[in-house]
Design an enzyme around this catalytic site. Structure first.
Site, PDB file in Angstrom:
ATOM      1  N   LEU A  14      -4.293   0.296   7.451  1.00 56.44           N
ATOM      2  CA  LEU A  14      -2.824   1.020   7.313  1.00 56.44           C
ATOM      3  C   LEU A  14      -3.374   2.252   7.213  1.00 56.44           C
ATOM      4  CD1 LEU A  14       0.091  -0.821   5.413  1.00 56.44           C
ATOM      5  CD2 LEU A  14      -0.114   0.017   7.725  1.00 56.44           C
ATOM      6  N   ASP A  15      -3.106   3.418   7.996  1.00 57.87           N
ATOM      7  CA  ASP A  15      -3.553   4.743   8.145  1.00 57.87           C
ATOM      8  C   ASP A  15      -3.331   5.187   6.396  1.00 57.87           C
ATOM      9  OD1 ASP A  15      -3.848   4.476  10.653  1.00 57.87           O
ATOM     10  OD2 ASP A  15      -1.981   5.400  11.434  1.00 57.87           O
ATOM     11  N   TYR A  16      -4.028   6.185   6.263  1.00 58.54           N
ATOM     12  CA  TYR A  16      -3.955   7.001   4.782  1.00 58.54           C
ATOM     13  C   TYR A  16      -2.446   7.360   4.758  1.00 58.54           C
ATOM     14  CZ  TYR A  16      -5.306  10.420   1.244  1.00 58.54           C
ATOM     15  OH  TYR A  16      -5.617  10.794   0.063  1.00 58.54           O
ATOM     16  N   LYS A  53       0.820  -1.028   0.226  1.00 58.71           N
ATOM     17  CA  LYS A  53       0.072  -0.171  -0.086  1.00 58.71           C
ATOM     18  C   LYS A  53       0.808   1.276   0.053  1.00 58.71           C
ATOM     19  CE  LYS A  53      -2.947   2.827   2.947  1.00 58.71           C
ATOM     20  NZ  LYS A  53      -2.182   3.899   2.920  1.00 58.71           N
ATOM     21  N   SER A  68       0.138   6.022   5.869  1.00 57.65           N
ATOM     22  CA  SER A  68       1.245   4.820   6.185  1.00 57.65           C
ATOM     23  C   SER A  68       1.112   4.088   4.898  1.00 57.65           C
ATOM     24  CB  SER A  68       0.788   4.197   7.418  1.00 57.65           C
ATOM     25  OG  SER A  68       0.671   4.851   8.486  1.00 57.65           O
TER      26      SER A  68
END
Length: 241
Positions: free
Chosen positions: A104-106, A70, A108
């Site tokens: 997963l954070d935006y 990602k 990250s």
């Protein structure tokens, strides 16, 4: 082809095989209108009618498992009212409807698992699973050894004390430290909050391992299907084998 009842139930996403065996023993499962209480009963998927607590089980679709690197700036979701880019946008040719396992954070990046296996998703994201996740974290400044020990032993956050973690100082660049942190929990923005709690905010965060899966040499935006041995290892980590 015949199949054991509890295995079919687990494939349909009811629960783990062990829990399915208990549901059968408790008389909560019917096959062709008859209550079955013997785990190990063999059925013909697609022909026999299986009902669990009033819910009709249908032959599950083919399960697929993908590992994605990602990139930053993508949302770990399948929809967003704000119109932000989604991780599923990176897998346009995948025909099955798949979902990210955890988040997963935006801002990250790194290893993200996507699948249509509901039972595996629930098992891996349940607090009791304790599946390890490893992150490479660039933080502002250089934490003291005492601060690193605090991270490892447990940090008091707004939602309670974190579980013990494995923490290592990997590198220092331009006065900022690169840490490797392995946790066994899945709280919201946990690693970021842990680092903020010791006074060293995260500048960049990348997940490099999730249970038995390793990001390896994948590049941002790349994805691939998991190999059979990786799927088996994941199922074992989730206690579904």
């Amino acid at each position: 082809m015949e199949e054991r009842l509890q295995k079919f139930m687990a494939r349909c996403g009811v629960a783990s095989r062990r829990h399915c065996e208990q549901l059968i023993a408790d008389g909560q499962v019917k096959v062709n209108g008859r209550v079955v209480t013997e785990p190990g009963t063999r059925i013909r998927p697609g022909k026999d009618v299986v009902v669990v607590n009033g819910r009709l089980l249908r032959q599950p679709k083919k399960k697929v498992y993908y590992m994605l690197y990602k990139p930053r700036g993508y949302l770990s979701a399948v929809a967003d009212p704000a119109g932000r880019k989604l991780v599923t946008d990176l897998l346009p040719d995948v025909k099955q409807r798949i979902y990210p396992v955890g988040r997963l954070d935006y801002d990250s990046e790194g290893l993200l698992l996507l699948t249509n296996d509901g039972a595996l998703t629930r098992a891996l994201t349940h607090p009791s699973s304790k599946v390890s996740k490893t992150y490479r974290v660039r933080v502002q400044g250089i934490p003291s050894w005492r601060s690193l020990e605090q991270l490892a032993q447990g940090i008091e956050l707004a939602d309670g004390l974190t579980a013990p973690a494995t923490v290592g100082l990997i590198d220092v660049l331009n006065g900022n430290a690169l840490l490797e942190i392995t946790i066994h929990e899945g709280r919201n923005r946990q690693v970021r909050r842990m680092c903020e709690a010791i006074g060293h905010p995260v500048l960049r965060l990348k997940r490099i391992r999730f249970g038995p899966l390793n990001l390896g040499k994948m590049k941002a935006g790349e994805f691939r299907e998991l190999k059979n041995h990786e799927i088996r290892a994941l199922l074992a980590a989730a206690r579904l084998l």
